[in-house]
Motif scaffolding. Sequence first.
Motif, short mmCIF file in Angstrom:
data_model
loop_
_atom_site.label_atom_id
_atom_site.label_comp_id
_atom_site.label_asym_id
_atom_site.label_seq_id
_atom_site.Cartn_x
_atom_site.Cartn_y
_atom_site.Cartn_z
N THR A 60 -6.18 -5.65 -5.50
CA THR A 60 -7.35 -4.75 -5.45
C THR A 60 -8.12 -4.79 -6.75
OG1 THR A 60 -6.03 -3.28 -4.11
CG2 THR A 60 -8.08 -2.39 -4.94
N GLY B 112 -6.01 0.83 -4.29
CA GLY B 112 -4.98 -0.13 -4.72
C GLY B 112 -3.67 0.14 -4.01
N GLY C 270 -3.94 -0.96 -0.46
CA GLY C 270 -3.85 -2.43 -0.38
C GLY C 270 -2.41 -2.88 -0.51
#
Length: 613
Positions: A130, A205, A208
């Motif tokens: 990310t 993040g 992800g």
Amino acid sequence: MTESTSSQEPKDPKSTSPGSFRVLLGMLAQHRGPLFAALILSLIASATGLAQPAIINLVIEKIGEEPVTSLIIVLTAVLIISSIADAFQIFVLTRTAEHAVLNTRRSLITRLLRLPISVYDTQRTGDLVTRLGSDTTLVRTAFTGGIVDMVGGIFTMVGAIVLMALIDPPLLLTVLAVLVTATIIVVAASSKIQKYTKQLQQSVGALGAGMDRALGAIRTIRSANAADRVDEELQVQAQQAFGRGRKIAIIEGALYPISGLALQLSFLIVLGFGGARVSAGVLSVGDLVAFVLYLFMLAMPLGLIFSAVNTIRSAMGAIDRIQEVMNIAAEDDLGRPARTAQSITFRDVDFSYPDNLTGILSSNPDATTDPSPAPHSELPSTEAAVQPAPVLTGVSLEIPAGKTTALVGPSGAGKSTVLSLIQRFYDPSRGTILLGDQDFADLSRSSVREQIGFVEQEAAILAGTVWQNLRLANPQVTDAQAWSALERVGLKERFSAAPGLDTVIGDRGVSLSGGQRQRLALARMLLMDSSILLLDEPTSAVDSRNEELILSAINTASRNRTLVVVAHRLSTVTDADQIIVLEEGRVAASGTHAELIKTSPLYKELANKQMLI
Ligand SMILES: Nc1ncnc2c1ncn2[C@@H]1O[C@H](COP(=O)(O)OP(=O)(O)OP(=O)(O)O)[C@@H](O)[C@H]1O
């Protein structure tokens, strides 16, 4: 090796955090040429914009008294120039922004591939990805919607203020009082936007990373009918990201009416107060019209500047996260190049995995720390944290040149860890490791690794073609060598049909069976010109036919080479020149199979369980 060379990484003197604003300025400095061009274009656009009310003022004053055609032509020309300058400015800025994103991505890719191995142990790969994707994208906005808008806007505003001051200073002061108050509120609130953007990006993040893990284990998830549960977990993370985005929306939403209100108030003041001054004869109608137009010129960039401040703050939140990675010193490659040698010696080696790294990157989306403090610029020292549990204690062993050494022992005994230390993925906390007669501590990591071929427990296959996988370690490999290696591991037939070596193997090598993956990794290792081969459970994922194929390939490969093989199945290593038995991080015994059956109760027990005796 001395005690100081523990698992902590050397501190990079350049790795102190310079703060996201300084980093942003550094990025801007790299593109000063195009940014300067954009600035000039922006100044042209502003100047031609500022000229328009003055010309209109003239037209109003002269209309009916003398011809104004030439003034209208000038006004049209000024308008056209202003539009062209605007268009070019947008083009230059967008291109520069893409360059800035490219440069940031390049440095991130380089760093992400070279972090100390211990960072990957603790960091979720999805989160690192990310940072490369969406965080770098936010950098673009600082260029396109930020800096130049702000500078160009400030220029227009200053010009408008000067021209308004020339027309009517008291009217200007009243207007400025309102606008300055609004500006102060907006700038104060924007620091929150930076903080929340960083948190939002952390949530993205984490999302992800979660998705990455889930897709990696998709077969297990589907077979366990666990898609709903994983779905729920990921939805929660997506919801968390939404919550953070909403906080930003609330601030931006609240700021919008504040700036709108300030502008409306300013216009009302100008119309009321200015109108009164016109009737009192202090101000002409033309002057009042020009003043109102300048107020527009002041107001429009002010809106732009308000949003530019927010955009820059968002970008700085993302830059914080990018810098966190960039501030981790890359794995060092200090020391002299190793001379070729084939034996390895461990002398009284202690080792613990650094387990205090979880906080090195603020990937925890719950972290609400203010982004302004410097992120960690080095791996935390092992002394500073809770002492991690020892994985190897007082390990001394000799791996003789050109012989086969097997590492056996119960799960978790430290066998794979020994292989990691041989590759210098980590340094021992105490004791010495020698390559021949050379202390590892004096040698560069890359030169040690050059001499070593390694096949992991779960053989890593890169997405791409067979060819790309085989050439990973040795780009000079020829077609003939590649086929010969495939033949030696029994894979020649598998890829004999067109397109042969160009056969694409899927992401994570899914189109290959576990045994085929292992054998392809083995073929790759055979093609490396390494004098030391490390195999971590080479036959763990295969049936007995594959096992035979692999063992015979290993036998051929290990001729005149040092082979270290970790094995659960003792049957695969009974012929080894030396077998080292590890138990709870210590060497419990060593010798040949026949010797160990007599001398090592643990080995005897393992052999017994596997019906070898
Ligand atoms: N990257 C890591 N970070 C922290 N601890 C680790 C890491 N890798 C392994 N360990 C721990 O170190 C110990 C030794 O692990 P290692 O993988 O070397 O054992 P092993 O003998 O190879 O086991 P197995 O036969 O199950 O593969 C275990 O307790 C393990 O949990």
